[in-house]
Design a protein around this motif. Structure first.
Motif, PDB file in Angstrom:
ATOM      1  N   PHE A 183     111.494  64.476 186.402  1.00 57.53           N
ATOM      2  CA  PHE A 183     112.092  63.663 187.555  1.00 57.53           C
ATOM      3  C   PHE A 183     113.141  64.485 188.575  1.00 57.53           C
ATOM      4  O   PHE A 183     112.632  64.650 189.651  1.00 57.53           O
ATOM      5  CB  PHE A 183     112.803  62.360 187.325  1.00 57.53           C
ATOM      6  N   ASP A 184     113.614  65.375 187.946  1.00 54.02           N
ATOM      7  CA  ASP A 184     114.817  66.236 188.542  1.00 54.02           C
ATOM      8  C   ASP A 184     114.052  67.261 189.344  1.00 54.02           C
ATOM      9  O   ASP A 184     114.297  67.396 190.454  1.00 54.02           O
ATOM     10  CB  ASP A 184     115.767  66.708 187.720  1.00 54.02           C
ATOM     11  N   LYS A 186     110.899  67.024 190.377  1.00 49.80           N
ATOM     12  CA  LYS A 186     110.129  66.379 191.601  1.00 49.80           C
ATOM     13  C   LYS A 186     111.221  66.214 192.536  1.00 49.80           C
ATOM     14  O   LYS A 186     110.737  66.607 194.005  1.00 49.80           O
ATOM     15  CB  LYS A 186     109.633  65.249 191.172  1.00 49.80           C
ATOM     16  N   ASN A 187     112.353  65.910 192.521  1.00 49.26           N
ATOM     17  CA  ASN A 187     113.374  65.576 193.320  1.00 49.26           C
ATOM     18  C   ASN A 187     113.478  67.023 194.070  1.00 49.26           C
ATOM     19  O   ASN A 187     113.838  67.043 195.252  1.00 49.26           O
ATOM     20  CB  ASN A 187     114.632  65.191 192.882  1.00 49.26           C
ATOM     21  N   LYS A 191     112.846  66.820 197.891  1.00 50.17           N
ATOM     22  CA  LYS A 191     113.996  66.946 198.831  1.00 50.17           C
ATOM     23  C   LYS A 191     114.414  68.473 199.394  1.00 50.17           C
ATOM     24  O   LYS A 191     115.060  68.253 200.569  1.00 50.17           O
ATOM     25  CB  LYS A 191     115.160  66.249 197.929  1.00 50.17           C
TER      26      LYS A 191
END
Length: 242
Positions: A183-184, A186-187, A191
Motif C-alpha cells: 500500500f505504501d 502504491k502511494n 503521489k
C-alpha cells in the motif's frame, strides 16, 4: 460463472486472462489446444477438484468454499502455496524490479523519488523473501509431519517436541501482513512519481503492483482461513492420540 471441468481451458482464459499465472502453478502452460479442463488435468495427473476450486477462488472473489477447501490434504494445499511462492520470487518480483530499475535509469536528473521507489521495493522484496523462508522452513514441514502422524497413528518423539515448542497459533501471531507495505509502495508511485517520468512505464509498474497485491490477498486468504484452521484441528487430534 463457475468454471466447470467440461469447459475448454482456452475459453476460460478468454473469459479471465488473469488466471494464466494460477494455471501455470499447476504445471499447465499455453498450447493446450481445445482440450477440456478434465482432459488436461488427467494428462497432467492433477487433482481436478482442487484445480477447479482454486481457479474459481481466484476467478470469483465471492467464491470461497472454506469447508470444501479444508477437506483437501494439507500436503496438496502446501504444494500449491509453495508453487505460488516460486511465482512471486522467481517471476513477479523480478518483473517489477526490472521495470522500476528501467524507470530509474531513464530519470537520472532529480532522481530522488525514483531512488526512494527502488530502495523501498528492495526492502519489500527482502521482507517477502524472509516471510516465505520462515513458512517453507518452519511451518510447512511441521504441517506435513502432523498429517503423517494422523495418517499413521504414530506420533514421533521429534514431533512431540515440535508441538511442545511450536503450534500454529504461534504462526498466526507472527504471520505479518506482507500486503501492508505494498500500500505504501502504491502511494509512492501515485503521489510522488511525476507522469513526465514516463507515463506508460509508471502505469505499467502500478498495474503490476496492484496485480501482485490481489494475488497475495488470495494467497493469504487460503493460508489464514484454510490452512491454519485445518492445522489447528490436526493438532487437536494428535494431542488426543498422545
Amino acid at each position: 460463472m463457475l468454471i466447470q471441468k467440461e469447459m475448454k481451458l482456452a475459453e476460460v482464459i478468454h473469459h479471465d486472462h488473469g488466471l494464466v499465472a494460477v494455471i501455470n502453478r499447476f504445471g499447465i502452460y499455453l498450447g493446450f489446444g481445445d482440450r477440456k479442463i478434465e482432459t488436461i488435468c488427467e494428462e497432467n495427473n492433477i487433482n481436478i477438484d482442487f484445480f477447479l476450486t482454486i481457479l474459481n477462488t481466484f476467478h470469483d472473489p465471492h467464491y470461497f468454499p472454506k469447508k470444501h477447501l479444508q477437506s483437501f490434504p494439507a500436503s496438496l494445499i502446501i504444494d500449491y502455496l509453495a508453487k505460488t511462492h516460486r511465482y512471486y520470487l522467481d517471476e513477479k518480483i523480478p518483473e517489477i524490479e526490472k521495470l522500476i530499475a528501467e524507470l530509474t535509469q531513464k530519470n537520472q536528473q532529480n532522481k530522488e523519488a525514483f531512488v526512494l521507489l527502488q530502495n523501498f521495493f528492495s526492502e519489500y522484496k527482502q521482507e517477502l523473501s524472509n516471510h516465505i523462508y520462515r513458512e517453507e522452513k518452519r511451518v510447512y514441514p511441521y504441517v506435513i509431519e502432523l498429517e503423517k502422524a494422523i495418517e499413521s497413528g504414530i506420533v514421533t518423539v521429534k514431533l512431540q517436541a515440535e508441538m511442545d515448542e511450536y503450534s500454529i497459533t504461534d504462526y498466526e501471531a507472527e504471520h505479518e501482513d506482507v500486503e501492508e507495505k505494498l500500500f505504501d509502495l502504491k502511494n509512492i508511485i501515485i503521489k510522488y512519481i511525476p507522469s513526465s517520468a514516463g507515463e506508460k512505464l509508471v502505469n505499467t509498474i502500478l498495474h503490476e503492483v496492484f496485480a501482485l497485491e490481489n494475488d497475495l490477498k488470495d494467497h493469504a486468504r487460503i493460508e489464514d482461513m484454510i490452512l491454519v484452521p485445518k492445522v489447528e484441528a490436526m493438532e487437536y487430534t494428535i494431542k488426543n492420540i498422545r
